[in-house]
Design a protein around this motif. Sequence first.
Motif, PDB file in Angstrom:
ATOM      1  N   CYS A 492     -94.803   4.168 -22.353  1.00 35.85           N
ATOM      2  CA  CYS A 492     -93.515   3.499 -22.588  1.00 35.85           C
ATOM      3  C   CYS A 492     -93.496   2.163 -21.877  1.00 35.85           C
ATOM      4  CB  CYS A 492     -92.353   4.377 -22.122  1.00 35.85           C
ATOM      5  SG  CYS A 492     -92.495   4.956 -20.416  1.00 35.85           S
ATOM      6  N   ARG A 493     -92.652   1.298 -22.376  1.00 42.45           N
ATOM      7  CA  ARG A 493     -92.433  -0.015 -21.777  1.00 42.45           C
ATOM      8  C   ARG A 493     -90.932  -0.312 -21.802  1.00 42.45           C
ATOM      9  NH1 ARG A 493     -96.897   0.762 -20.704  1.00 42.45           N
ATOM     10  NH2 ARG A 493     -98.738  -0.608 -20.867  1.00 42.45           N
ATOM     11  N   TYR A 494     -90.451  -0.851 -20.688  1.00 43.06           N
ATOM     12  CA  TYR A 494     -89.065  -1.323 -20.648  1.00 43.06           C
ATOM     13  C   TYR A 494     -89.061  -2.709 -20.024  1.00 43.06           C
ATOM     14  CZ  TYR A 494     -84.138  -1.817 -19.795  1.00 43.06           C
ATOM     15  OH  TYR A 494     -82.853  -2.281 -19.805  1.00 43.06           O
ATOM     16  N   LEU A 495     -88.600  -3.711 -20.788  1.00 37.36           N
ATOM     17  CA  LEU A 495     -88.552  -5.093 -20.312  1.00 37.36           C
ATOM     18  C   LEU A 495     -87.107  -5.564 -20.333  1.00 37.36           C
ATOM     19  CD1 LEU A 495     -91.575  -6.598 -22.282  1.00 37.36           C
ATOM     20  CD2 LEU A 495     -91.558  -5.633 -19.971  1.00 37.36           C
ATOM     21  N   PRO A 496     -86.488  -5.737 -19.165  1.00 39.02           N
ATOM     22  CA  PRO A 496     -85.099  -6.245 -19.155  1.00 39.02           C
ATOM     23  C   PRO A 496     -85.058  -7.713 -19.536  1.00 39.02           C
ATOM     24  CG  PRO A 496     -85.927  -6.078 -16.916  1.00 39.02           C
ATOM     25  CD  PRO A 496     -86.997  -5.498 -17.808  1.00 39.02           C
ATOM     26  N   GLY A 497     -83.885  -8.165 -19.986  1.00 41.65           N
ATOM     27  CA  GLY A 497     -83.711  -9.588 -20.280  1.00 41.65           C
ATOM     28  C   GLY A 497     -83.876 -10.421 -19.029  1.00 41.65           C
ATOM     29  N   ASN A 498     -84.114 -11.733 -19.229  1.00 42.89           N
ATOM     30  CA  ASN A 498     -84.312 -12.597 -18.077  1.00 42.89           C
ATOM     31  C   ASN A 498     -82.993 -12.858 -17.363  1.00 42.89           C
ATOM     32  OD1 ASN A 498     -82.972 -14.582 -19.603  1.00 42.89           O
ATOM     33  ND2 ASN A 498     -84.900 -15.309 -20.470  1.00 42.89           N
ATOM     34  N   ALA A 499     -83.049 -13.649 -16.279  1.00 46.49           N
ATOM     35  CA  ALA A 499     -81.863 -13.889 -15.451  1.00 46.49           C
ATOM     36  C   ALA A 499     -80.773 -14.644 -16.194  1.00 46.49           C
ATOM     37  CB  ALA A 499     -82.262 -14.663 -14.190  1.00 46.49           C
ATOM     38  N   ALA A 500     -81.138 -15.310 -17.283  1.00 45.91           N
ATOM     39  CA  ALA A 500     -80.135 -16.076 -18.024  1.00 45.91           C
ATOM     40  C   ALA A 500     -79.332 -15.206 -18.985  1.00 45.91           C
ATOM     41  CB  ALA A 500     -80.804 -17.213 -18.809  1.00 45.91           C
ATOM     42  N   THR A 501     -79.769 -13.946 -19.182  1.00 50.05           N
ATOM     43  CA  THR A 501     -79.043 -13.049 -20.083  1.00 50.05           C
ATOM     44  C   THR A 501     -78.535 -11.866 -19.290  1.00 50.05           C
ATOM     45  OG1 THR A 501     -81.067 -11.864 -20.656  1.00 50.05           O
ATOM     46  CG2 THR A 501     -80.466 -13.727 -22.044  1.00 50.05           C
ATOM     47  N   GLY A 655    -103.417  13.475 -33.771  1.00 47.98           N
ATOM     48  CA  GLY A 655    -103.827  12.099 -33.464  1.00 47.98           C
ATOM     49  C   GLY A 655    -102.903  11.038 -34.006  1.00 47.98           C
ATOM     50  N   ALA A 656    -101.853  11.426 -34.712  1.00 48.48           N
ATOM     51  CA  ALA A 656    -100.917  10.432 -35.243  1.00 48.48           C
ATOM     52  C   ALA A 656    -100.159   9.749 -34.095  1.00 48.48           C
ATOM     53  CB  ALA A 656     -99.941  11.096 -36.216  1.00 48.48           C
ATOM     54  N   LEU A 657     -99.709   8.512 -34.380  1.00 47.37           N
ATOM     55  CA  LEU A 657     -99.007   7.711 -33.378  1.00 47.37           C
ATOM     56  C   LEU A 657     -97.574   7.511 -33.848  1.00 47.37           C
ATOM     57  CD1 LEU A 657     -99.475   6.129 -30.715  1.00 47.37           C
ATOM     58  CD2 LEU A 657     -99.907   4.120 -32.111  1.00 47.37           C
ATOM     59  N   LEU A 658     -96.614   7.829 -32.964  1.00 43.58           N
ATOM     60  CA  LEU A 658     -95.196   7.686 -33.274  1.00 43.58           C
ATOM     61  C   LEU A 658     -94.596   6.642 -32.334  1.00 43.58           C
ATOM     62  CD1 LEU A 658     -92.718   8.763 -34.882  1.00 43.58           C
ATOM     63  CD2 LEU A 658     -92.350  10.371 -32.990  1.00 43.58           C
ATOM     64  N   ALA A 659     -93.844   5.687 -32.889  1.00 45.48           N
ATOM     65  CA  ALA A 659     -93.257   4.597 -32.096  1.00 45.48           C
ATOM     66  C   ALA A 659     -91.756   4.557 -32.313  1.00 45.48           C
ATOM     67  CB  ALA A 659     -93.875   3.256 -32.488  1.00 45.48           C
ATOM     68  N   LEU A 660     -91.011   4.604 -31.201  1.00 45.56           N
ATOM     69  CA  LEU A 660     -89.569   4.392 -31.189  1.00 45.56           C
ATOM     70  C   LEU A 660     -89.291   3.155 -30.349  1.00 45.56           C
ATOM     71  CD1 LEU A 660     -88.384   8.072 -30.538  1.00 45.56           C
ATOM     72  CD2 LEU A 660     -88.794   6.954 -32.727  1.00 45.56           C
ATOM     73  N   TYR A 661     -88.268   2.342 -30.712  1.00 43.63           N
ATOM     74  CA  TYR A 661     -88.093   1.041 -30.095  1.00 43.63           C
ATOM     75  C   TYR A 661     -86.653   0.587 -30.270  1.00 43.63           C
ATOM     76  CZ  TYR A 661     -88.633   0.040 -35.013  1.00 43.63           C
ATOM     77  OH  TYR A 661     -88.477   0.052 -36.371  1.00 43.63           O
ATOM     78  N   THR A 662     -86.290  -0.511 -29.565  1.00 39.98           N
ATOM     79  CA  THR A 662     -84.968  -1.115 -29.718  1.00 39.98           C
ATOM     80  C   THR A 662     -85.109  -2.481 -30.384  1.00 39.98           C
ATOM     81  OG1 THR A 662     -85.097  -2.044 -27.473  1.00 39.98           O
ATOM     82  CG2 THR A 662     -84.009   0.095 -27.729  1.00 39.98           C
ATOM     83  N   GLY A 707     -87.557 -12.741 -23.049  1.00 41.39           N
ATOM     84  CA  GLY A 707     -86.448 -11.993 -22.477  1.00 41.39           C
ATOM     85  C   GLY A 707     -85.099 -12.317 -23.046  1.00 41.39           C
ATOM     86  N   GLU A 708     -85.052 -12.685 -24.316  1.00 44.91           N
ATOM     87  CA  GLU A 708     -83.769 -12.971 -24.938  1.00 44.91           C
ATOM     88  C   GLU A 708     -82.887 -11.728 -24.993  1.00 44.91           C
ATOM     89  OE1 GLU A 708     -82.911 -13.963 -29.430  1.00 44.91           O
ATOM     90  OE2 GLU A 708     -83.764 -15.735 -28.440  1.00 44.91           O
ATOM     91  N   ASP A 709     -83.516 -10.547 -25.044  1.00 39.43           N
ATOM     92  CA  ASP A 709     -82.788  -9.281 -25.059  1.00 39.43           C
ATOM     93  C   ASP A 709     -83.662  -8.233 -24.375  1.00 39.43           C
ATOM     94  OD1 ASP A 709     -80.933  -7.378 -25.516  1.00 39.43           O
ATOM     95  OD2 ASP A 709     -81.184  -7.261 -27.686  1.00 39.43           O
ATOM     96  N   ASP A 710     -83.027  -7.114 -23.957  1.00 45.24           N
ATOM     97  CA  ASP A 710     -83.797  -6.017 -23.390  1.00 45.24           C
ATOM     98  C   ASP A 710     -84.707  -5.416 -24.457  1.00 45.24           C
ATOM     99  OD1 ASP A 710     -82.342  -6.551 -21.198  1.00 45.24           O
ATOM    100  OD2 ASP A 710     -81.155  -4.717 -21.219  1.00 45.24           O
ATOM    101  N   ILE A 711     -85.838  -4.868 -24.005  1.00 48.56           N
ATOM    102  CA  ILE A 711     -86.804  -4.259 -24.911  1.00 48.56           C
ATOM    103  C   ILE A 711     -87.156  -2.878 -24.375  1.00 48.56           C
ATOM    104  CG2 ILE A 711     -89.151  -4.384 -25.836  1.00 48.56           C
ATOM    105  CD1 ILE A 711     -88.950  -7.401 -25.707  1.00 48.56           C
ATOM    106  N   ALA A 712     -87.036  -1.875 -25.222  1.00 54.12           N
ATOM    107  CA  ALA A 712     -87.486  -0.520 -24.903  1.00 54.12           C
ATOM    108  C   ALA A 712     -88.473  -0.089 -25.979  1.00 54.12           C
ATOM    109  CB  ALA A 712     -86.305   0.442 -24.836  1.00 54.12           C
ATOM    110  N   LEU A 713     -89.634   0.404 -25.541  1.00 51.43           N
ATOM    111  CA  LEU A 713     -90.672   0.845 -26.468  1.00 51.43           C
ATOM    112  C   LEU A 713     -91.211   2.184 -25.976  1.00 51.43           C
ATOM    113  CD1 LEU A 713     -92.627   0.386 -28.855  1.00 51.43           C
ATOM    114  CD2 LEU A 713     -94.112  -0.869 -27.262  1.00 51.43           C
ATOM    115  N   LEU A 714     -91.141   3.195 -26.829  1.00 50.84           N
ATOM    116  CA  LEU A 714     -91.626   4.542 -26.515  1.00 50.84           C
ATOM    117  C   LEU A 714     -92.639   4.932 -27.577  1.00 50.84           C
ATOM    118  CD1 LEU A 714     -91.464   7.207 -24.902  1.00 50.84           C
ATOM    119  CD2 LEU A 714     -89.575   7.874 -26.390  1.00 50.84           C
ATOM    120  N   MET A 715     -93.888   5.201 -27.121  1.00 55.40           N
ATOM    121  CA  MET A 715     -94.959   5.552 -28.047  1.00 55.40           C
ATOM    122  C   MET A 715     -95.535   6.903 -27.644  1.00 55.40           C
ATOM    123  SD  MET A 715     -96.800   1.909 -28.754  1.00 55.40           S
ATOM    124  CE  MET A 715     -97.179   2.429 -30.411  1.00 55.40           C
ATOM    125  N   ALA A 716     -95.805   7.731 -28.641  1.00 55.57           N
ATOM    126  CA  ALA A 716     -96.334   9.077 -28.399  1.00 55.57           C
ATOM    127  C   ALA A 716     -97.455   9.360 -29.388  1.00 55.57           C
ATOM    128  CB  ALA A 716     -95.227  10.117 -28.526  1.00 55.57           C
TER     129      ALA A 716
END
Length: 862
Positions: A492-501, A655-662, A707-716
Amino acid sequence: MSEIPAKATESEDPSDGARDQTAASAAATGGALWQSSPPGSMYDYIKVASFSIGPGGLVDQWSLRAEQLFGIPAARAVGMDPIEAFIDPDLREQGQRKMAEILDGREWTGVVPFRMPDPPEGGRGSDGLAEVYVMPTRTAEGEKAAVCIVVDVRTLRRIETDLAASQAIFGQSPFGFLLLDFDLRVRRVNQRFANVFGGSPDDHRGKGVFDYLPRGEAERVSATLRRVLESGDPITDMHVTGHVPGSEERRHWSVNLYRVHSGSGRPIGVAWLATDVTSRRAAAREAAAARRNLALLNEAGARIGNSLDLETTARELLDVVVPGFCDLATVDLYQGLLTGDETPPGMADGSAELRRVAIASAVADAPVGRVTETVKVGAVHHFPFNSPCADALRTARPRAVPAEEGSLVQSTLAVPMVAHDTVVGLVRFARTKGSEPFGERDRDLAVELAARAAVCMDNARLYRREHERALILQRSLLPPGDPEASGLDIACRYLPGNAATEVGGDWFDVIELPGHRTALVVGDVMGRGLRAAVAMGELRTAVRTLALLDLEPAEVLSALDEIARGLGTPGGVQQATRTARQPRDADLSEVYLATCVYAVYDSVTRRCTFANAGHLPPVLVEPGEPALMLDVPPGMPLGVGGEPFEEVEVELPEGALLALYTDGLVESRDHPLDEGLHAFVGALTDSARPLEDVCDHVLNTLDTHHGEDDIALLMARVQGLPVDSVGDWTLPREPRSVGRAREHARAQLLDWGLEALVDTTELLVSELVTNALRYGEGEIRLRLLLDRTLVCEVWDGGLVQPRRRRARDTDEGGRGLQLVQLLSAAWGSRRTPRGKTVWFELPLPGAEAVLTDPAEALLSLF
């Protein structure tokens, strides 16, 4: 001639001025006084007519002007009796007596009505008035005669009116009025001019421009006067500067120049009309300064405080004031403010540490250090206690800083930056030599500019504090590290927006469910800021709670929808339940809207059930196949209410890859959502590579706009349980099935090499199968699952959920579930499409959990 309405007048003698004019004319013509008048003389303007009367009272001479005035040719007029010919019959008797007196030697001047002779074609001649001057004379023979000079009264009245108007304009004008001749000498001034420059109007005759103006200004004005004389083109609103006698004050005049002509059109000089505009120019300068200041404030309002960053705000302030307001400027902020200290910045004596955050200079080829000391951007320093800068910080009032010897600066203002009664830093505005020193108006403007920047900086500080707190809250609510799940490899990856957002409401979660199943959740609360982060935390907590109840995905989203509607209402969930029954067009202004996709993966069957609440569709990558977006019904966002949620079940290959995201991953202001989704699907090209590498590849490939917006990425990645890790048996509904269940469990555990768990498992399996026979319905199913833990499940067709109760000492039963709770790591029950499942979980040997001995557990129940 008649005296009615004649009025005797006295002739004026030639004045000294007339004699002077005559002398001047003689000098101009080489001394010859007897010369013809130039065309356009005064006589042409007045049009004087003359005729003479002989001894017999008849006209004996008739001039050409008389012909023009009376309309009678000389041939006709000579020999006529003027009284009989021109005077009204009612006045002829009086006219005869007056003519007799004149012929006796008396002069007479008066206004005489006359009538022109009747025209030959018939009719009566026109009437008029004439100013007549009759002078007695004698013929060569000594006989009495008279000479008459006649002027049309209408011409005289016009001259009189013109003179009165000229006198009113010239003498009574509130403006300075001069008349200059061809030599640029003053011929006449009005009283207003004399009042300003002293003396009487006559005292200024003969003076020149150099007598009133400085030499350089006089030369410029003289050249302009000559140009007006030569071309006749007027000059309007010419600016002239000088001093009045006895005063050192610099005065300003607005001057209009135009060439003056006689009545016949002959140029006679230049008229000078001057208006004192000193006060007007001062007011104009004040108004211009006010407009500049207002424009500067408007620019400051538009440009300062757009970044919500302290250092950037300081630079924005200097971009506005240099060079529009000053030549050099610096900004110092308290060090505690920049490090996030919550205590009020600064010390009582103004000597706390500051950091220089910005410097600007508009002085070409001048080292900034000569005018801003030696402190560089980023350096930490403090001002001496007795310095004006420390005093400005201490008192929160602006102070003037004396110029240092050898410095380029001549005027400096140290202005504290005050926001909400708190000093946050200091701005120094400086003007170099050659610029106008700071005045009182400049000081007020500097205070206003510093105050505006201070408020923006304080807002940036408060925003940064809230942003950091929201970020801490947000991160604390996310799963720590890389979560683990049975039958899934997760990254998983979580990237918050930058300080300007502002912080957003994105979240993801991985929740382990009974039976080696896993719930995967990705959601996004609409909106930003601390409230969105709090709402995200509440929804995430609710998801975990609902997931542990082992509800179906659609049921989970329905319950979340009601909770979301309660987040913005005082009545909470109960109020939300009532609101959910209202029409869909009900007011949603106080409702937190969120999108969410909820999926439950079963590692035994490798089947995944999806339910969606307005979120972006999941992406699936099967081995050797291109990525595709799953066709999951989108549903309505959480908080809208009124619509049921649908489920979709998909079997996932090994072996399949599943991706959920914002949406922060695939959408921005610069490209549409469809384009971002296409790029995301295209980035999932190699599903076989390690999941961590796949996540990094996706983030590096897609344009996330910094970082214009928060990013959430969940891969399984799907890794189903092997077939030999599952034991599954169906038992008939009869008493001996209890013993068979124990035998199956023992044999399977020995096959897996879990001898240490045999006794506990046999005991608990016996209890659950016994309960299924006693309280359940239909055939019984026993399933053992081996992964990171051992899970035992007993299935039956009954809908009644087991309930643990406390048995009394005299009771023979009722202690089975208590025993399950004592000996297992966890236990529970869940509904199934055909009944229920009761399960328990045991840690594998070598795990940290320590199980209770079965014998001790049995003894503790009695």
